[in-house]
Write an enzyme that holds these catalytic residues in place. Sequence first.
Site, mmCIF file in Angstrom:
data_model
loop_
_atom_site.group_PDB
_atom_site.id
_atom_site.type_symbol
_atom_site.label_atom_id
_atom_site.label_comp_id
_atom_site.label_asym_id
_atom_site.label_seq_id
_atom_site.Cartn_x
_atom_site.Cartn_y
_atom_site.Cartn_z
ATOM 1 N N CYS A 1 83.693 7.991 43.876
ATOM 2 C CA CYS A 1 84.801 8.739 43.276
ATOM 3 C C CYS A 1 84.597 10.253 43.319
ATOM 4 O O CYS A 1 85.550 11.010 43.434
ATOM 5 C CB CYS A 1 85.007 8.279 41.837
ATOM 6 N N HIS B 1 90.439 12.631 41.159
ATOM 7 C CA HIS B 1 90.229 11.275 41.690
ATOM 8 C C HIS B 1 91.315 10.369 41.119
ATOM 9 O O HIS B 1 91.556 10.352 39.908
ATOM 10 C CB HIS B 1 88.843 10.771 41.286
ATOM 11 N N ASN C 1 93.641 2.973 43.859
ATOM 12 C CA ASN C 1 92.423 3.777 43.743
ATOM 13 C C ASN C 1 91.606 3.552 45.004
ATOM 14 O O ASN C 1 91.113 2.444 45.233
ATOM 15 C CB ASN C 1 91.657 3.332 42.492
#
Lengths: 77, 346
Positions: free
Chosen positions: B118, B259, B289
């Site tokens: 991330c 992120h 994600n």
Amino acid sequence: MTKNEFLREIETVVEAAPGSLTGEESLAKLPGWDSMAAIGFIAMVDSRLGVVVNPADLAACKTVADLVALAGDRVQD
Amino acid sequence: MASARISGVRLTGLAAAVPSSVRGVEDLAGWMGEADAAKVAKETGVRERRVAPSRTCTSDLCQAAARALLAAAPPKTVDVLVFVSQTPDYFLPATSALLQHRLGLARGCAAFDVNLGCSGYVYGLWIAASIVAAGGARVALVLSGDTITRFLDAGDRSTVPLFGDAGTATLLEADATAAPMVFHLSTDGAGGNHLVVPGGAFRHGFGAPADDGAKTPSTLHMNGPEIFAFTLREVPPLVGDTLDLAGWGAEEPDAFVCHQANRFILEFLRRKIGIAADRFVIGLERYGNTSSASIPLAMVTELGDRLRGQRLKLLLAGFGVGLSWGGAAVEAGPLVVPPLMEIDAA
């Protein structure tokens, strides 16, 4: 914040009917209490009380009253 | 906290590639029911994810992005290639070495892998910019991406609805006139077990059960509350510290690109930090994600048109697996930004 106000906030997190929680409820049996609700609870405490709940302490909670106790003296009877 | 102010390096191009295969809310409804699928999609903000076919690796996605970028903005040479990913082709050799060959880069190109997720894109920019600024390279190529869906337990409701796959490519070049880039970087390995693939490597061997016994050995285990609490503790000060080091006021960035963890976390962070919605990028609705690709992918999909035509002050913030977090203040644009690529099976 009073205990009753805090219970109403928890009801919002778990999508329970307003006024339905007393504190005695078991989290394991509470519909709506899941990992996303745990995140919602951490968010609620942060925004309403200004503290970040320790997730390990949260994971140890068994009842709604345990959630209230996590808030310490920031929640009054 | 490690920090740096790096002069003489400019971002010149950015590209991203995703698998063509789409998974939507209706796919979730098939195994968790329509009501739960809708609830999860509402909470995460993810309506679609791109999922790589079984033979498609992160390197294939990054390679496609890099080819498009190098074709659109051909540099004289690429002196260093940094591959940022948690999903390499092999334990060894380094995937970056394979990509040097597959991209037809000169043998004089330095190449190495960085295992971060991330926060990885910010780290990749920091590493590449540091090398260029030190005179070790004129042109650096950062390939940042992951195929995290390959790590997912198909029945895990906390991860399957959230994660998608993507690969990206970013070019940085020496330019004495470039505005300084600023970086803030931190680590807390004490939280390493909160976002982990416990099996499949050397600590627990190959095929051994995870400690909790409930997960298959090589699947992603995420403790959502711990990751969220970490985010609340660390990201607001990270953004503030990065702004301070850059000498930017809170209103100065044209866009904040965090992120893309999930919409709930992003919206909570936005309100907590006090950022206007129109300057806070949320680009995960169609891609999920995507771990180390999420920041550059959002830059392509949400800011691509603006970056092609104008200079933007960007505040980037990556946070998660490690635990690791990093912020960057960069001025970027006009950039070469090829259209988002969709890749069929490799």
